[in-house]
Design a protein around this motif. Structure first.
Motif, PDB file in Angstrom:
ATOM      1  N   LEU A   1      28.074  55.112  57.354  1.00 60.94           N
ATOM      2  CA  LEU A   1      28.292  56.334  58.135  1.00 60.94           C
ATOM      3  C   LEU A   1      28.723  57.505  57.256  1.00 60.94           C
ATOM      4  O   LEU A   1      28.280  58.645  57.459  1.00 60.94           O
ATOM      5  N   LEU A   2      29.574  57.241  56.264  1.00 61.73           N
ATOM      6  CA  LEU A   2      30.017  58.320  55.379  1.00 61.73           C
ATOM      7  C   LEU A   2      28.884  58.794  54.466  1.00 61.73           C
ATOM      8  O   LEU A   2      28.754  59.999  54.209  1.00 61.73           O
ATOM      9  N   LEU A   3      28.078  57.857  53.988  1.00 58.87           N
ATOM     10  CA  LEU A   3      26.927  58.257  53.178  1.00 58.87           C
ATOM     11  C   LEU A   3      25.919  59.059  54.001  1.00 58.87           C
ATOM     12  O   LEU A   3      25.329  60.033  53.498  1.00 58.87           O
ATOM     13  N   TRP A   4      25.732  58.657  55.257  1.00 61.90           N
ATOM     14  CA  TRP A   4      24.841  59.421  56.137  1.00 61.90           C
ATOM     15  C   TRP A   4      25.381  60.836  56.335  1.00 61.90           C
ATOM     16  O   TRP A   4      24.618  61.808  56.269  1.00 61.90           O
ATOM     17  N   ARG A   5      26.684  60.947  56.533  1.00 60.22           N
ATOM     18  CA  ARG A   5      27.267  62.275  56.736  1.00 60.22           C
ATOM     19  C   ARG A   5      27.135  63.121  55.474  1.00 60.22           C
ATOM     20  O   ARG A   5      26.859  64.334  55.547  1.00 60.22           O
ATOM     21  N   TRP A   6      27.324  62.511  54.313  1.00 62.53           N
ATOM     22  CA  TRP A   6      27.148  63.252  53.071  1.00 62.53           C
ATOM     23  C   TRP A   6      25.691  63.706  52.912  1.00 62.53           C
ATOM     24  O   TRP A   6      25.429  64.848  52.554  1.00 62.53           O
ATOM     25  N   HIS A   7      24.759  62.809  53.196  1.00 61.89           N
ATOM     26  CA  HIS A   7      23.340  63.130  53.070  1.00 61.89           C
ATOM     27  C   HIS A   7      22.948  64.262  54.007  1.00 61.89           C
ATOM     28  O   HIS A   7      22.124  65.117  53.653  1.00 61.89           O
ATOM     29  N   ARG A   8      23.539  64.328  55.196  1.00 67.41           N
ATOM     30  CA  ARG A   8      23.206  65.325  56.215  1.00 67.41           C
ATOM     31  C   ARG A   8      24.181  66.507  56.199  1.00 67.41           C
ATOM     32  O   ARG A   8      24.301  67.231  57.189  1.00 67.41           O
ATOM     33  N   ARG A   9      24.868  66.736  55.089  1.00 68.01           N
ATOM     34  CA  ARG A   9      25.925  67.746  55.029  1.00 68.01           C
ATOM     35  C   ARG A   9      25.417  69.136  55.394  1.00 68.01           C
ATOM     36  O   ARG A   9      26.137  69.917  56.024  1.00 68.01           O
ATOM     37  N   GLY A  10      24.190  69.459  55.005  1.00 65.46           N
ATOM     38  CA  GLY A  10      23.648  70.767  55.339  1.00 65.46           C
ATOM     39  C   GLY A  10      23.345  70.898  56.811  1.00 65.46           C
ATOM     40  O   GLY A  10      23.741  71.875  57.464  1.00 65.46           O
ATOM     41  N   ALA A  11      22.658  69.907  57.372  1.00 63.86           N
ATOM     42  CA  ALA A  11      22.300  69.945  58.791  1.00 63.86           C
ATOM     43  C   ALA A  11      23.529  69.910  59.687  1.00 63.86           C
ATOM     44  O   ALA A  11      23.512  70.452  60.798  1.00 63.86           O
ATOM     45  N   LEU A  12      24.615  69.291  59.210  1.00 66.02           N
ATOM     46  CA  LEU A  12      25.847  69.194  60.007  1.00 66.02           C
ATOM     47  C   LEU A  12      26.736  70.419  59.849  1.00 66.02           C
ATOM     48  O   LEU A  12      27.815  70.473  60.438  1.00 66.02           O
ATOM     49  N   GLY A  13      26.319  71.370  59.026  1.00 65.58           N
ATOM     50  CA  GLY A  13      27.089  72.598  58.871  1.00 65.58           C
ATOM     51  C   GLY A  13      28.251  72.503  57.899  1.00 65.58           C
ATOM     52  O   GLY A  13      29.114  73.380  57.875  1.00 65.58           O
ATOM     53  N   LEU A  14      28.278  71.455  57.084  1.00 64.80           N
ATOM     54  CA  LEU A  14      29.352  71.321  56.091  1.00 64.80           C
ATOM     55  C   LEU A  14      29.110  72.230  54.898  1.00 64.80           C
ATOM     56  O   LEU A  14      30.049  72.629  54.198  1.00 64.80           O
ATOM     57  N   VAL A  15      27.848  72.525  54.626  1.00 64.60           N
ATOM     58  CA  VAL A  15      27.466  73.476  53.583  1.00 64.60           C
ATOM     59  C   VAL A  15      26.704  74.585  54.288  1.00 64.60           C
ATOM     60  O   VAL A  15      25.539  74.444  54.635  1.00 64.60           O
ATOM     61  N   THR A  16      27.379  75.708  54.516  1.00 68.06           N
ATOM     62  CA  THR A  16      26.809  76.768  55.357  1.00 68.06           C
ATOM     63  C   THR A  16      26.117  77.852  54.545  1.00 68.06           C
ATOM     64  O   THR A  16      25.401  78.679  55.123  1.00 68.06           O
ATOM     65  N   TYR A  17      26.319  77.876  53.244  1.00 67.51           N
ATOM     66  CA  TYR A  17      25.719  78.931  52.424  1.00 67.51           C
ATOM     67  C   TYR A  17      24.297  78.512  52.050  1.00 67.51           C
ATOM     68  O   TYR A  17      23.982  77.333  51.885  1.00 67.51           O
ATOM     69  N   ALA A  18      23.436  79.491  51.923  1.00 70.59           N
ATOM     70  CA  ALA A  18      22.028  79.232  51.587  1.00 70.59           C
ATOM     71  C   ALA A  18      21.917  78.793  50.133  1.00 70.59           C
ATOM     72  O   ALA A  18      22.720  79.169  49.299  1.00 70.59           O
ATOM     73  N   PRO A  19      20.909  77.986  49.822  1.00 73.86           N
ATOM     74  CA  PRO A  19      20.666  77.615  48.422  1.00 73.86           C
ATOM     75  C   PRO A  19      20.460  78.866  47.591  1.00 73.86           C
ATOM     76  O   PRO A  19      19.819  79.835  48.031  1.00 73.86           O
TER      77      PRO A  19
ATOM     78  N   ALA B   1      33.713  59.449  50.807  1.00 75.18           N
ATOM     79  CA  ALA B   1      34.842  60.157  51.424  1.00 75.18           C
ATOM     80  C   ALA B   1      35.409  61.191  50.463  1.00 75.18           C
ATOM     81  O   ALA B   1      35.779  62.307  50.872  1.00 75.18           O
ATOM     82  N   GLY B   2      35.476  60.854  49.161  1.00 79.10           N
ATOM     83  CA  GLY B   2      35.962  61.814  48.175  1.00 79.10           C
ATOM     84  C   GLY B   2      35.064  63.034  48.071  1.00 79.10           C
ATOM     85  O   GLY B   2      35.541  64.163  47.973  1.00 79.10           O
ATOM     86  N   ALA B   3      33.745  62.817  48.102  1.00 80.40           N
ATOM     87  CA  ALA B   3      32.808  63.943  48.050  1.00 80.40           C
ATOM     88  C   ALA B   3      32.964  64.832  49.278  1.00 80.40           C
ATOM     89  O   ALA B   3      32.951  66.065  49.184  1.00 80.40           O
ATOM     90  N   LEU B   4      33.115  64.221  50.451  1.00 86.25           N
ATOM     91  CA  LEU B   4      33.294  65.003  51.682  1.00 86.25           C
ATOM     92  C   LEU B   4      34.616  65.777  51.661  1.00 86.25           C
ATOM     93  O   LEU B   4      34.691  66.890  52.191  1.00 86.25           O
ATOM     94  N   ARG B   5      35.650  65.204  51.049  1.00 89.24           N
ATOM     95  CA  ARG B   5      36.916  65.932  50.933  1.00 89.24           C
ATOM     96  C   ARG B   5      36.749  67.180  50.086  1.00 89.24           C
ATOM     97  O   ARG B   5      37.444  68.179  50.300  1.00 89.24           O
ATOM     98  N   GLY B   6      35.847  67.112  49.100  1.00 89.76           N
ATOM     99  CA  GLY B   6      35.568  68.307  48.313  1.00 89.76           C
ATOM    100  C   GLY B   6      35.019  69.435  49.157  1.00 89.76           C
ATOM    101  O   GLY B   6      35.173  70.613  48.814  1.00 89.76           O
ATOM    102  N   LEU B   7      34.378  69.099  50.281  1.00 91.61           N
ATOM    103  CA  LEU B   7      33.895  70.092  51.245  1.00 91.61           C
ATOM    104  C   LEU B   7      34.948  70.404  52.304  1.00 91.61           C
ATOM    105  O   LEU B   7      34.660  71.098  53.281  1.00 91.61           O
ATOM    106  N   LYS B   8      36.161  69.852  52.105  1.00 90.85           N
ATOM    107  CA  LYS B   8      37.268  69.984  53.062  1.00 90.85           C
ATOM    108  C   LYS B   8      36.927  69.358  54.410  1.00 90.85           C
ATOM    109  O   LYS B   8      37.449  69.749  55.456  1.00 90.85           O
ATOM    110  N   ASP B   9      36.035  68.381  54.386  1.00 96.42           N
ATOM    111  CA  ASP B   9      35.626  67.659  55.595  1.00 96.42           C
ATOM    112  C   ASP B   9      36.424  66.358  55.653  1.00 96.42           C
ATOM    113  O   ASP B   9      36.093  65.389  54.965  1.00 96.42           O
ATOM    114  N   THR B  10      37.465  66.331  56.459  1.00 94.04           N
ATOM    115  CA  THR B  10      38.337  65.152  56.525  1.00 94.04           C
ATOM    116  C   THR B  10      38.506  64.604  57.935  1.00 94.04           C
ATOM    117  O   THR B  10      38.820  63.421  58.098  1.00 94.04           O
TER     118      THR B  10
END
Length: 466
Positions: free
Chosen positions: A445-463, A389-398
């Motif tokens: 569920l939170l670990l799954w969301r963190w793992h899928r952060r790119g596919a879910l659009g939480l990280v939208t910038y290209a590598p 949850a802390g890592a996801l908050r860093g992405l402003k995903d709350t």
């Protein structure tokens, strides 16, 4: 496409060192904060059982509000970290974010203070003894004034930690313990020329501690060259409605998540209490030990928010991933051995609070030991869900993590607790199995969301490419 590193992206070893450097003082500050609460209990317990009961009722209310509001205003950490990662020092954006967080602390603290003024009728409504409710009400009438400086202090703690001065939080929290102990000694019992105020003296001690702690943060910020240049108290009257709105948007789900988690543990205490005082006492002891151990992953989760937020602001996808996974790995490195200690040496841990050798404590030790074995699962699931949850908050995903928490705790978690406790007759043990399941579902569920952060659009910038 495989992510590649920016020139500024630290490797795994360097990231581990940075996360460790940030997490250690935050963990120590969390542990010291728990010790501050323990100091209050030690002094108030000398007044008698009624005073201790009354203070525990009042603290349960104000602690719930304080923890929740600290989550609301704590959104300043990922916001400031993102600005820092995006544009260097970012003096003006960070100054305005902190200023609006302090505005929010004052406003929300004032609302919470008004609610606390009705503590006595609320306690009577819930069936508490009138004498205890009256004591708690008079205690709360002074204690409520500590809310605003306490919440504002948590904002400054987030600021100094995000700006690379987390040891300030440790040192100032440690100083608060001595202030609190000295003020309790003086005002509860009338020492050093102070008036003897009993339970109300403990409230005065808390108010002095929170106010002086906030003042020390102000002085530390003003005297540290790196922090002083942000002038976070300059032009304090100027509003930035956009940033205030962002704070509320990010922070409200964090606050509701905290309410959901604290609510399930409060409900667990109520359920266990239905099976007798012995089980409730065992529940309280086991939960205290589990809560103490939880402060380590909680601090790691706070560090994850800052580190992930920094790389998110820098639009560094590889850095985001390394920061998050490093924190998760660090959590596991602590959680596994601590879980083994809970399983293998429960009586050693219980000895901190009671004498396991006394015959009258035999039933309590047996029941608490069972709970601690179940709590060993907490060290994995509760720690992992806190860090994820802390890592996801860093992405402003709350927002989605909030719904994950509410669902996990109150549907499978509370549902299993009710079923095992009453339908299968497992009583308090069944309640703890339910808590373990709820936390485990949240972790998965939170670990799954963190793992899928790119596919879910939480990280939208290209590598980044070299």
């Amino acid at each position: 496409m495989r992510p590649t590193a920016l020139p500024s992206t630290p490797g795994w070893k360097a990231e581990s060192a940075e996360t460790f450097r940030l997490a250690v003082p935050l963990v120590l500050a969390n542990l010291l904060q728990m010790l501050t609460y323990a100091v209050d209990v030690i002094f108030i317990a000398r007044l008698g059982a009624e005073e201790l009961a009354a203070s525990s009722l009042a603290v349960s209310i104000i602690g719930f509000l304080l923890w929740s509001l600290s989550g609301l205003t704590g959104a300043v950490a990922p916001m400031a970290a993102a600005e820092l990662g995006a544009r260097g020092p970012a003096l003006r954006p960070i100054r305005r974010a902190v200023r609006m967080a302090l505005w929010l602390a004052i406003a929300s603290g004032a609302v919470a203070s008004v609610l606390c003024a009705f503590a006595e009728p609320f306690m009577l409504l819930t069936g508490q003894e009138p004498q205890i409710a009256a004591l708690a009400g008079s205690y709360m009438n002074l204690l409520l004034f500590s809310l605003i400086p306490a919440v504002a202090g948590s904002v400054l703690r987030s600021f100094v930690s995000t700006l690379g001065r987390p040891f300030f939080a440790t040192a100032i929290t440690g100083l608060g313990i001595f202030i609190n102990a000295a003020a309790n000694y003086a005002f509860i019992f009338g020492n050093w020329g102070a008036p003897e105020m009993g339970l109300q003296g403990a409230a005065i001690a808390t108010l002095l501690t929170t106010s002086l702690t906030f003042l020390v943060y102000v002085i530390a910020i003003a005297r540290d060259p790196r922090l002083a240049r942000y002038h976070v108290f300059g032009f304090f009257w100027r509003a930035d409605w956009k940033r205030l709105g962002e704070l509320v948007r990010i922070g409200t789900p964090i606050m509701l998540t905290i309410m959901a988690e604290s609510g399930i543990f409060a409900a667990a205490a109520f359920l266990v209490g239905l099976f007798g005082a012995a089980q409730l006492a065992a529940h309280a002891l086991a939960l205290q030990i589990a809560a103490l151990a939880f402060q380590v992953p909680f601090g790691i989760g706070q560090a994850a928010t800052i580190r992930v937020g920094y790389f998110h602001g820098a639009r560094d996808a590889l850095g985001v991933g390394r920061a998050g996974w490093t924190s998760i790995g660090m959590c596991l490195a602590f959680a596994v051995p601590s879980a083994l200690v809970l399983i293998g040496a429960p009586e050693l841990l219980l000895r901190i609070y009671i004498d396991p050798e006394l015959p009258e404590n035999a039933a309590l030790v047996t029941q608490a030991s069972i709970f601690l074995v179940v709590a060993s699962a907490f060290q994995l699931s509760d720690g992992l869900q806190a860090v994820a949850a802390g890592a996801l908050r860093g992405l402003k995903d709350t927002r989605v993590p909030m719904w994950i928490a509410i669902f996990s705790y109150w549907v499978p978690g509370f549902g299993l607790a009710m079923g095992l406790a009453f339908m299968l007759g497992l009583e308090g043990e069944g309640v703890w199995y339910g808590l373990a399941l709820g936390l485990s579902v949240a972790a998965v569920l939170l670990l799954w969301r963190w793992h899928r952060r790119g596919a879910l659009g939480l990280v939208t910038y290209a590598p980044p490419a070299l």
